[in-house]
Design an enzyme around this catalytic site. Structure first.
Site, PDB file in Angstrom:
ATOM      1  N   ILE A   1      -8.642  -9.515  15.966  1.00  0.00           N
ATOM      2  CA  ILE A   1      -7.831  -9.495  17.387  1.00  0.00           C
ATOM      3  C   ILE A   1      -6.626  -8.788  17.233  1.00  0.00           C
ATOM      4  O   ILE A   1      -6.410  -7.907  18.142  1.00  0.00           O
ATOM      5  CB  ILE A   1      -7.450 -11.074  17.962  1.00  0.00           C
ATOM      6  CG1 ILE A   1      -8.955 -11.852  18.302  1.00  0.00           C
ATOM      7  CG2 ILE A   1      -6.506 -11.147  19.053  1.00  0.00           C
ATOM      8  CD1 ILE A   1      -8.567 -13.023  18.722  1.00  0.00           C
TER       9      ILE A   1
ATOM     10  N   HIS B   1      15.446  -1.703  -8.899  1.00  0.00           N
ATOM     11  CA  HIS B   1      13.895  -1.663  -9.124  1.00  0.00           C
ATOM     12  C   HIS B   1      13.469  -0.334  -9.456  1.00  0.00           C
ATOM     13  O   HIS B   1      12.995   0.385  -8.713  1.00  0.00           O
ATOM     14  CB  HIS B   1      13.496  -2.230  -7.850  1.00  0.00           C
ATOM     15  CG  HIS B   1      13.796  -3.568  -7.517  1.00  0.00           C
ATOM     16  ND1 HIS B   1      12.864  -4.610  -8.130  1.00  0.00           N
ATOM     17  CD2 HIS B   1      14.618  -4.150  -6.768  1.00  0.00           C
ATOM     18  CE1 HIS B   1      13.264  -5.837  -7.489  1.00  0.00           C
ATOM     19  NE2 HIS B   1      14.396  -5.419  -6.899  1.00  0.00           N
TER      20      HIS B   1
ATOM     21  N   ARG C   1      20.343  -9.502  -2.675  1.00  0.00           N
ATOM     22  CA  ARG C   1      21.676 -10.012  -2.038  1.00  0.00           C
ATOM     23  C   ARG C   1      22.815 -10.091  -2.684  1.00  0.00           C
ATOM     24  O   ARG C   1      23.909 -10.142  -2.450  1.00  0.00           O
ATOM     25  CB  ARG C   1      21.063 -11.103  -1.118  1.00  0.00           C
ATOM     26  CG  ARG C   1      21.780 -11.507   0.216  1.00  0.00           C
ATOM     27  CD  ARG C   1      20.996 -12.872   0.851  1.00  0.00           C
ATOM     28  NE  ARG C   1      19.987 -12.209   1.666  1.00  0.00           N
ATOM     29  CZ  ARG C   1      18.616 -12.336   1.693  1.00  0.00           C
ATOM     30  NH1 ARG C   1      18.206 -13.214   0.705  1.00  0.00           N
ATOM     31  NH2 ARG C   1      17.866 -11.942   2.481  1.00  0.00           N
TER      32      ARG C   1
ATOM     33  N   ASP D   1       0.759  -1.043  -0.042  1.00  0.00           N
ATOM     34  CA  ASP D   1      -0.072  -0.063   0.065  1.00  0.00           C
ATOM     35  C   ASP D   1       0.774   1.275  -0.088  1.00  0.00           C
ATOM     36  O   ASP D   1       0.842   2.360  -0.356  1.00  0.00           O
ATOM     37  CB  ASP D   1      -1.026   0.087   1.197  1.00  0.00           C
ATOM     38  CG  ASP D   1      -2.503  -0.805   0.729  1.00  0.00           C
ATOM     39  OD1 ASP D   1      -2.702  -0.424  -0.373  1.00  0.00           O
ATOM     40  OD2 ASP D   1      -2.773  -1.332   1.705  1.00  0.00           O
TER      41      ASP D   1
ATOM     42  N   GLU E   1      10.804   0.171 -10.734  1.00  0.00           N
ATOM     43  CA  GLU E   1       9.321   0.427 -10.603  1.00  0.00           C
ATOM     44  C   GLU E   1       8.899   1.193  -9.429  1.00  0.00           C
ATOM     45  O   GLU E   1       7.893   1.688  -9.376  1.00  0.00           O
ATOM     46  CB  GLU E   1       8.795  -0.926 -10.689  1.00  0.00           C
ATOM     47  CG  GLU E   1       9.108  -1.752  -9.430  1.00  0.00           C
ATOM     48  CD  GLU E   1      10.257  -2.580  -9.714  1.00  0.00           C
ATOM     49  OE1 GLU E   1      11.369  -2.446 -10.320  1.00  0.00           O
ATOM     50  OE2 GLU E   1      10.489  -3.751  -8.875  1.00  0.00           O
TER      51      GLU E   1
ATOM     52  N   CYS F   1      16.367  -6.663 -11.611  1.00  0.00           N
ATOM     53  CA  CYS F   1      17.046  -7.191 -10.438  1.00  0.00           C
ATOM     54  C   CYS F   1      17.263  -8.999 -10.809  1.00  0.00           C
ATOM     55  O   CYS F   1      18.223  -9.204 -11.480  1.00  0.00           O
ATOM     56  CB  CYS F   1      16.171  -7.403  -9.288  1.00  0.00           C
ATOM     57  SG  CYS F   1      17.214  -7.420  -7.678  1.00  0.00           S
TER      58      CYS F   1
HETATM   59  N1  GLN Z   1      17.568 -13.248  -5.434  1.00  0.00           N
HETATM   60  C1  GLN Z   1      18.358 -12.034  -6.036  1.00  0.00           C
HETATM   61  C2  GLN Z   1      19.195 -11.473  -4.787  1.00  0.00           C
HETATM   62  O1  GLN Z   1      18.858 -11.724  -3.889  1.00  0.00           O
HETATM   63  C3  GLN Z   1      17.382 -10.951  -6.693  1.00  0.00           C
HETATM   64  C4  GLN Z   1      16.652 -10.214  -5.605  1.00  0.00           C
HETATM   65  C5  GLN Z   1      15.587  -9.536  -6.395  1.00  0.00           C
HETATM   66  O2  GLN Z   1      15.076 -10.013  -7.574  1.00  0.00           O
HETATM   67  N2  GLN Z   1      14.841  -8.697  -5.784  1.00  0.00           N
HETATM   68  O3  GLN Z   1      20.005 -10.682  -5.422  1.00  0.00           O
END
Ligand code: GLN
Length: 531
Positions: free
Chosen positions: A149, A503, A458, A71, A505, A380
């Site tokens: 709850i 990212h 990561r 959200d 987006e 990514c």
């Molecule tokens: N799994 C991949 C990483 O950890 C890509 C992560 C992702 O697409 N947000 O680097």
């Protein structure tokens, strides 16, 4: 003095409270107010970071690196203000803080209880957010449904908060389902009445009731709700389906939501909607279709990729074509069926993801796109897949892979400083700068040498393979300013084969589409014209 809006939900979840909160935020911002929004999620996870996207939807990442509820993405897209780590609070996070305080002896030997210790923590969180952001209006959405709850401490904290800051400075909105009963061909107000009663039994009376139904439930039903729920007649607002999400602010404005809120809070009632309606004109002016495949492993729940879909939509307004998204489960793609499954696509997007499931299908997808000149956009994990595919097919590293999946030539691997840590809270998160190489597609898209985008990963491009892959023709189009992290790759020549570790987006807005989404859809459009 800040003003506060609290948005609750009743009868069922999934009513689009977030859209109501976000739309209201935009309508107040159009009046010149500084608006911030925050979400309270009653579940016990510290944050949604470790939750499965097919259960909870996308994890939205803020510029300051918080993993938050999807959200918040709506809030950012509608209100167009960057949110922060102070904008999403879960029960888990509250309890974590309270228990840590207890261990540190901060409660001076008192018995630690829901009231006041947990509720104080929640109230402090709202105050801190207002102090940090200097917002004129703080909109707080409470996740889940009144009566759960888990949400009780939040409701109690808000009850106290309203008394502390003064009733005149707060507006409480209750968004409820108003069901349509086809047998008797009418809308029913009883579920709304019960839900309002439930909220009132906890000491909070809504000022505004938003009735959610596919079409307008009618004045008679609204009057009935006003009478039984003790709200003013013009404070029962219809919230009906809209064709395009971004029409919601206009629909709610027509139905009087912002007018009622402004009257109750003593804010300006006049509002110039021109900026928003100009954007909506573009939405309506689109012609023709672009068929875009999203090939991922979480396709069973489209909310897993909500920011990507929205960013594609934003770009489609600019490019002037309708977006036709095809959801393709990467687990079902093989080398043999890729041509059949991806036939007719004008562009292919492989989004982010975690773990090894569905990876082979993504690699086959990237191969199909590159070999057939179909525009490919990897985000990514999708970028990591592009690198693996290129390494296998163009650089002769047949066993190329990522350290996340299996043994072999780890062209993608874990960042050394992150080895051996827990899964929660160990990623490169949030906005980081990236230097863009001139003459690349990335540069053509952004038109700037230094950009900043948000991250959540990561693993990354393994620098040991830089030379091999560059020699094989891969262009490293984006690198971190210290030269260490490969942020973006692409191929040379005519094809559009672009991958980014970040990212883009998360920063796309309906009236300010993300640069790469525009360049990807333009490439798809050119591809269609060439067909
Ligand atoms: N799994 C991949 C990483 O950890 C890509 C992560 C992702 O697409 N947000 O680097």
């Amino acid at each position: 003095m800040a003003k506060y809006v609290f948005v609750f939900g009743g009868v069922v979840s999934g009513l689009g409270k977030g859209i109501v909160a976000a739309s209201l935020g935009r309508l107040l911002k159009l009046r010149g107010y500084k608006v911030q929004a925050q979400k309270f999620d009653p579940y016990l996870n510290i944050d949604p970071g470790t939750m499965n996207p097919t259960q909870h939807g996308e994890v939205f990442v803020t510029a300051d690196g918080a993993e938050t509820d999807l959200d918040l993405g709506h809030y950012e897209r509608f209100i167009d203000e960057n949110l922060t780590k102070y904008c999403n609070l879960t029960s888990g996070k509250v309890l974590w803080r309270v228990l840590n305080n207890e261990r540190e002896g901060k409660y001076l030997g008192k018995t630690v209880q829901i009231i006041p210790h947990v509720t104080n923590e929640i109230k402090d969180f709202i105050k801190r957010n207002v102090d940090e952001t200097k917002a004129d209006v703080m909109i707080t959405e409470i996740g889940g449904t009144v009566g759960d709850i888990e949400s009780q401490p939040f409701i109690e904290a808000i009850r106290q908060f309203i008394i502390e800051v003064g009733r005149a400075n707060c507006v409480v909105i209750h968004v409820c389902l108003t069901p349509y009963i086809s047998g008797s061909d009418e809308y029913k107000s009883k579920p709304v009445q019960h839900s309002v009663k439930e909220l009132q039994s906890m000491g909070i009376s809504p000022d505004i009731v938003v009735t959610r139904s596919a079409t307008d439930c009618g004045q008679e039903i609204r009057d009935k709700i006003a009478m039984f729920c003790n709200v003013a007649r013009d404070c029962v607002i219809s919230n009906t389906d809209v064709e395009c999400l971004y029409e919601a602010p206009i629909m709610l404005h027509k139905n009087g939501l912002d007018k009622a809120v402004c009257r109750l809070l003593g804010l300006k009632e006049d509002c110039d909607l021109a900026e928003w309606t100009t954007m909506l004109d573009k939405v309506k002016a689109r012609t023709g279709d672009l068929n875009i495949a999203i090939v991922g492993k979480y396709v069973t729940l489209h909310d897993s990729y909500i920011s990507i879909i929205e960013a594609l939509q934003h770009a489609s307004y600019k490019v002037g074509r309708h977006l036709n998204v095809h959801w393709i489960d990467s687990e079902k793609i093989t080398a043999d069926n890729a041509p059949a499954k991806l036939k007719g696509m004008d562009g292919i997007l492989v989004p982010g993801g975690f773990g090894s499931r569905g990876i082979d299908g993504m690699i086959e997808t990237a191969r199909y796109a590159r070999e057939n000149g179909v525009p490919y956009f990897g985000i990514c994990l999708g970028m990591q897949i592009a690198v693996i595919e290129y390494a296998r097919d163009a650089a002769g590293l047949k066993d190329a892979c990522s350290g996340e999946f299996k043994e072999g030539s780890k062209v993608i691997d874990i960042m050394p400083d992150k080895l051996g840590l827990n899964l929660g809270g160990t990623m490169r998160l949030g906005a980081y700068p990236c230097m863009v190489k001139k003459g690349t597609r990335l540069f053509a898209a952004y038109g700037e040498e230094k950009i900043s985008e948000r991250h959540r990963h990561r693993y990354e491009f393994n620098n040991e393979y830089r030379e091999t892959l560059e020699k094989a023709g891969l262009v490293l189009s984006g690198i971190s300013p210290d030269g260490v992290i490969v942020e973006a790759v692409e191929t040379k020549g005519d094809g559009y084969f672009v991958g980014v570790q970040f990212h883009p987006e998360f920063t796309s807005r309906p009236n300010r589409p993300g640069a790469l989404f525009v360049s990807f859809l333009e490439a798809a459009n050119e591809y269609v014209l060439k067909k």
